[in-house]
Scaffold this motif. Structure first.
Motif, PDB file in Angstrom:
ATOM      1  N   ALA A  61     -36.993 -38.867   8.875  1.00  0.00           N
ATOM      2  CA  ALA A  61     -37.770 -39.436   9.981  1.00  0.00           C
ATOM      3  C   ALA A  61     -39.240 -39.573   9.584  1.00  0.00           C
ATOM      4  O   ALA A  61     -39.909 -40.558   9.933  1.00  0.00           O
ATOM      5  CB  ALA A  61     -37.632 -38.566  11.221  1.00  0.00           C
ATOM      6  N   ARG A  62     -39.738 -38.592   8.849  1.00  0.00           N
ATOM      7  CA  ARG A  62     -41.138 -38.672   8.395  1.00  0.00           C
ATOM      8  C   ARG A  62     -41.332 -39.797   7.388  1.00  0.00           C
ATOM      9  O   ARG A  62     -42.421 -40.371   7.274  1.00  0.00           O
ATOM     10  CB  ARG A  62     -41.568 -37.327   7.789  1.00  0.00           C
ATOM     11  CG  ARG A  62     -41.678 -36.197   8.796  1.00  0.00           C
ATOM     12  CD  ARG A  62     -42.362 -34.984   8.186  1.00  0.00           C
ATOM     13  NE  ARG A  62     -41.575 -34.383   7.117  1.00  0.00           N
ATOM     14  CZ  ARG A  62     -40.652 -33.435   7.306  1.00  0.00           C
ATOM     15  NH1 ARG A  62     -40.414 -32.986   8.537  1.00  0.00           N
ATOM     16  NH2 ARG A  62     -39.998 -32.927   6.281  1.00  0.00           N
ATOM     17  N   ALA A  63     -40.271 -40.114   6.653  1.00  0.00           N
ATOM     18  CA  ALA A  63     -40.361 -41.178   5.646  1.00  0.00           C
ATOM     19  C   ALA A  63     -40.181 -42.567   6.242  1.00  0.00           C
ATOM     20  O   ALA A  63     -40.460 -43.570   5.573  1.00  0.00           O
ATOM     21  CB  ALA A  63     -39.303 -40.949   4.564  1.00  0.00           C
ATOM     22  N   LEU A  64     -39.720 -42.645   7.504  1.00  0.00           N
ATOM     23  CA  LEU A  64     -39.449 -43.937   8.142  1.00  0.00           C
ATOM     24  C   LEU A  64     -40.741 -44.698   8.411  1.00  0.00           C
ATOM     25  O   LEU A  64     -41.664 -44.177   9.037  1.00  0.00           O
ATOM     26  CB  LEU A  64     -38.695 -43.707   9.455  1.00  0.00           C
ATOM     27  CG  LEU A  64     -38.426 -44.939  10.319  1.00  0.00           C
ATOM     28  CD1 LEU A  64     -37.460 -45.895   9.614  1.00  0.00           C
ATOM     29  CD2 LEU A  64     -37.866 -44.532  11.677  1.00  0.00           C
ATOM     30  N   LYS A  65     -40.783 -45.956   7.961  1.00  0.00           N
ATOM     31  CA  LYS A  65     -41.956 -46.805   8.199  1.00  0.00           C
ATOM     32  C   LYS A  65     -41.490 -48.184   8.642  1.00  0.00           C
ATOM     33  O   LYS A  65     -40.621 -48.780   7.996  1.00  0.00           O
ATOM     34  CB  LYS A  65     -42.816 -46.923   6.930  1.00  0.00           C
ATOM     35  CG  LYS A  65     -43.517 -45.627   6.519  1.00  0.00           C
ATOM     36  CD  LYS A  65     -44.351 -45.817   5.263  1.00  0.00           C
ATOM     37  CE  LYS A  65     -45.165 -44.574   4.939  1.00  0.00           C
ATOM     38  NZ  LYS A  65     -44.345 -43.359   4.821  1.00  0.00           N
ATOM     39  N   LEU A  66     -42.068 -48.676   9.724  1.00  0.00           N
ATOM     40  CA  LEU A  66     -41.736 -50.019  10.205  1.00  0.00           C
ATOM     41  C   LEU A  66     -42.439 -51.059   9.359  1.00  0.00           C
ATOM     42  O   LEU A  66     -43.593 -50.889   8.949  1.00  0.00           O
ATOM     43  CB  LEU A  66     -42.148 -50.171  11.675  1.00  0.00           C
ATOM     44  CG  LEU A  66     -41.464 -49.245  12.696  1.00  0.00           C
ATOM     45  CD1 LEU A  66     -41.883 -49.629  14.102  1.00  0.00           C
ATOM     46  CD2 LEU A  66     -39.956 -49.298  12.560  1.00  0.00           C
ATOM     47  N   GLU A  67     -41.726 -52.150   9.084  1.00  0.00           N
ATOM     48  CA  GLU A  67     -42.278 -53.211   8.251  1.00  0.00           C
ATOM     49  C   GLU A  67     -43.068 -54.224   9.063  1.00  0.00           C
ATOM     50  O   GLU A  67     -43.822 -55.014   8.505  1.00  0.00           O
ATOM     51  CB  GLU A  67     -41.137 -53.930   7.516  1.00  0.00           C
ATOM     52  CG  GLU A  67     -40.405 -53.039   6.523  1.00  0.00           C
ATOM     53  CD  GLU A  67     -39.236 -53.758   5.866  1.00  0.00           C
ATOM     54  OE1 GLU A  67     -38.949 -54.911   6.273  1.00  0.00           O
ATOM     55  OE2 GLU A  67     -38.617 -53.176   4.948  1.00  0.00           O
ATOM     56  N   ALA A  68     -42.873 -54.215  10.397  1.00  0.00           N
ATOM     57  CA  ALA A  68     -43.566 -55.165  11.269  1.00  0.00           C
ATOM     58  C   ALA A  68     -43.675 -54.550  12.654  1.00  0.00           C
ATOM     59  O   ALA A  68     -42.925 -53.621  12.985  1.00  0.00           O
ATOM     60  CB  ALA A  68     -42.792 -56.489  11.333  1.00  0.00           C
ATOM     61  N   PRO A  69     -44.594 -55.023  13.491  1.00  0.00           N
ATOM     62  CA  PRO A  69     -44.714 -54.501  14.856  1.00  0.00           C
ATOM     63  C   PRO A  69     -43.414 -54.702  15.630  1.00  0.00           C
ATOM     64  O   PRO A  69     -42.777 -55.752  15.542  1.00  0.00           O
ATOM     65  CB  PRO A  69     -45.848 -55.330  15.458  1.00  0.00           C
ATOM     66  CG  PRO A  69     -46.612 -55.842  14.289  1.00  0.00           C
ATOM     67  CD  PRO A  69     -45.609 -56.045  13.198  1.00  0.00           C
ATOM     68  N   LYS A 126     -37.458 -44.587  18.726  1.00  0.00           N
ATOM     69  CA  LYS A 126     -38.672 -43.857  19.124  1.00  0.00           C
ATOM     70  C   LYS A 126     -39.874 -44.329  18.306  1.00  0.00           C
ATOM     71  O   LYS A 126     -40.985 -44.462  18.841  1.00  0.00           O
ATOM     72  CB  LYS A 126     -38.449 -42.345  18.939  1.00  0.00           C
ATOM     73  CG  LYS A 126     -37.557 -41.739  20.008  1.00  0.00           C
ATOM     74  CD  LYS A 126     -37.615 -40.222  20.017  1.00  0.00           C
ATOM     75  CE  LYS A 126     -36.914 -39.621  18.835  1.00  0.00           C
ATOM     76  NZ  LYS A 126     -36.829 -38.131  18.960  1.00  0.00           N
ATOM     77  N   LYS A 127     -39.642 -44.582  17.027  1.00  0.00           N
ATOM     78  CA  LYS A 127     -40.728 -45.085  16.171  1.00  0.00           C
ATOM     79  C   LYS A 127     -41.215 -46.442  16.661  1.00  0.00           C
ATOM     80  O   LYS A 127     -42.405 -46.775  16.532  1.00  0.00           O
ATOM     81  CB  LYS A 127     -40.215 -45.205  14.732  1.00  0.00           C
ATOM     82  CG  LYS A 127     -41.285 -45.491  13.699  1.00  0.00           C
ATOM     83  CD  LYS A 127     -42.007 -44.224  13.306  1.00  0.00           C
ATOM     84  CE  LYS A 127     -42.909 -44.449  12.112  1.00  0.00           C
ATOM     85  NZ  LYS A 127     -43.595 -43.202  11.680  1.00  0.00           N
ATOM     86  N   ALA A 128     -40.276 -47.209  17.247  1.00  0.00           N
ATOM     87  CA  ALA A 128     -40.616 -48.546  17.751  1.00  0.00           C
ATOM     88  C   ALA A 128     -41.206 -48.495  19.163  1.00  0.00           C
ATOM     89  O   ALA A 128     -41.466 -49.552  19.760  1.00  0.00           O
ATOM     90  CB  ALA A 128     -39.368 -49.423  17.748  1.00  0.00           C
TER      91      ALA A 128
END
Length: 589
Positions: free
Chosen positions: A266-274, A361-363
């Motif tokens: 989860a800490r490594a998760l990064k969104l590529e776009a809004p 949740k990240k989104a």
């Protein structure tokens, strides 16, 4: 001399049984099995020599040997019966099944003597050993029953399903196979068998064959037999299947790894776009055991089993996928891959994946998990881990329509991602349909053993629940709703990896996009429409939801997303049964 005669008689008897019953050829035989068959002869002869060396010949000793021999033979016969029906099984490694009876025989004889010298602890020891013997005998019955019911040996995935079964599900299953009088008779027979076994064990311990156990040899012998007993016990059913579940990359070990590594991933998760900024809710409904072959919204069926869904086929906001498949015919195995970034195509282990709740949740979504399925530490090992990542969890009892009440409490002013896990058409099917719904539909009172009819009725009821969910959530407002089943169903075999049938993985999938969503993201609806006749397996759900959430990430694959123009899963490369079967081999694909 007596041991040699007994040994030769047993070999002669075994050879006669093999020649008359077994379909398996002796040659070619698995090398390890051949060695272990030779070793089994050595163990047999050794156990007979050991017993006659340790104990003086007496009437009491002969009685003990008969009891121990009968127990060992009773344990082996069902396995031998199953092995005899499988022409190629002797090419596999089953040699330990022929070694264990000798160990069981020697251990029982020695135990009976040791227990006879423990006056105060004799009854507890006899009760404990009787329980061990009874469970061994019960496991062989289960193994034999499974084979003759399904036509395949019981593997670790089937064992996982058995371990996963809750008491209520077990009652449902047993009541579907046995009538109540027959079930009562079976339980009475098992109880009587346990009591008779205890009586034989206990009565054989009332007197000793040796006046006094002197020296350390008995302690060493006991530990040695305990070692062999435990060692060979782990290499036969059910212990061997259970250990396979926890082997490296085994299902239960994979679920443990998932739980352990999710925070790091989860800490490594990064969104590529809004992510999508539209207000409103996105709902994922997970069905249970729904096969699209029996759903009128997907197939030409004799009766209209899904009237509401069928009526939506002409609605431009709905997208139906008549070539959707499950990735595995087991709930926990299928759903765990469906809701994580691991799938059959990237072959990524669960411990390196991220779950859909964490992504939502990240989104920026408030996340909910609402289920009418029972929690179980075994069956929901992977599912519960994912559910626990949600901001809110609620576990309800049946019927499925009760899921509407917690839905009505979800605030409309937030962005919500909601997963609803239904009981759907879980076996038994007649238990899934409330009596009030039967009366409302004016359905005739039909025998509960009419499985196919009650299965179709359960699909009809699920259709009704889906309609109510759709209507209830319009006010949130509803931006998107996805309905997909965990796996399909076979009317004779239900769902299992062995034996496998393709109707166990043919599932429904439809997606609803609101007019406002389509206006904001027209390319999503364009691609969903373009891919309506594409092959889809539900382990690609994470990627497709990533597209609908407008939240592609470093765990996302565009080639696995139905909303992407790069989607490239075809009939030729689509897989099921976790990569062991090709969708192209399904005659209806």
């Amino acid at each position: 001399m007596y041991a040699t005669k007994t040994f030769l008689l047993i070999l002669l008897f075994s050879f006669a049984i093999f020649m008359s019953c077994f379909q398996s050829p002796l040659y070619p035989m698995h090398r390890i099995t051949l060695l272990r068959l030779i070793r089994s002869g050595v163990f047999l002869y050794g156990s007979l020599i050991l017993v006659h060396f340790l104990f003086p010949d007496s009437r009491e000793q002969q009685r003990r040997e008969r009891i121990a021999g009968f127990i060992a033979l009773l344990w082996l016969l069902p396995y031998g019966l199953v092995f005899s029906q499988l022409p190629v099984l002797f090419q596999n490694d089953i040699g330990n099944y022929f070694i264990f009876p000798s160990v069981l025989f020697a251990s029982t004889v020695v135990f009976l003597e040791l227990a006879s010298h423990s006056k105060k602890a004799r009854n507890p020891l006899c009760s404990l050993y009787t329980l061990v013997l009874f469970l061994l005998e019960l496991s062989r019955i289960a193994y034999c029953f499974y084979f003759f019911h399904y036509g395949k040996p019981l593997d670790e995935i089937a064992l996982l399903s058995i371990l996963a079964t809750t008491p209520r599900e077990a009652c449902n299953y047993l009541s579907s196979i046995f009538s109540l009088p027959l079930l009562a008779g079976v339980l009475s027979g098992l109880t009587t068998g346990f009591l008779l076994l205890f009586h034989e064990v206990e009565s054989s311990c009332r007197s000793s064959c040796i006046s006094e156990l002197k020296g350390k040899k008995w302690m060493i012998l006991s530990l040695l037999l305990l070692y062999f007993f435990g060692n060979y016990l782990t290499s036969i059913f059910p212990a061997d299947r259970f250990l396979h579940l926890y082997r490296e990359n085994g299902p239960l070990q994979a679920f443990r790894d998932l739980r352990q590594n999710l925070p790091r991933n989860a800490r490594a998760l990064k969104l590529e776009a809004p992510a999508s900024q539209l207000p409103g809710s996105i709902i994922l409904v997970l069905g249970e055991s729904a096969c699209r072959d029996d759903m009128s919204a997907f197939a030409d069926t004799p009766e209209n089993t899904t009237p509401w869904e069928k009526s939506r086929r002409q609605d431009q906001c709905f997208f139906f996928y008549p070539h959707a498949y499950s990735n595995f015919p087991n709930t926990v195995m299928a759903v765990t891959q469906a809701l994580t970034s691991a799938n059959q195509y990237n072959r990524k282990p669960l411990k390196y994946s991220v779950d859909i709740m964490t992504l939502a949740k990240k989104a920026g979504y408030e996340t909910y998990w609402i289920s009418t399925q029972e929690q179980s530490s075994v069956s929901d090992a992977g599912i519960t881990v994912i559910a626990q990542q949600a901001d809110h969890q609620e576990w309800l009892q049946e019927p499925d329509e009760d899921i509407l009440e917690p839905l009505s409490r979800i605030p409309a002013e937030k962005k919500n991602f909601i997963v609803l896990h239904l009981m759907g058409s879980h076996f038994r099917y007649d238990y899934r349909v409330p009596q009030a719904y039967v009366e409302k539909q004016h359905w005739a009172d039909v025998d509960k053993r009419e499985k196919a009819l009650w299965y179709r009725r359960s699909l009809h009821y699920t259709d009704f629940v889906l309609k109510d969910i759709f209507e209830e959530t319009k006010s949130l407002p509803l931006q998107a709703m996805i309905y997909v089943s965990d796996h399909g169903e076979d009317m004779e075999l239900t769902h299992t990896a062995s034996p496998f049938q393709y109707d166990m993985v043919r599932i429904p999938l439809w997606i609803y996009l609101s007019p406002s969503y389509q206006q904001a993201y027209p390319q999503v609806s364009q691609q969903l429409r373009a891919h309506e006749n594409a092959i889809f397996t539900n382990d690609l759900l994470f990627d497709t939801l990533s597209g609908i959430l407008r939240a592609p990430s470093n765990f996302y694959c565009r080639q696995c997303d139905l909303t992407s123009p790069d989607y490239n899963i075809t009939r030729d490369n689509a897989l099921t049964l976790h990569g062991k079967r090709r969708i192209a081999d399904d005659s209806r694909s």
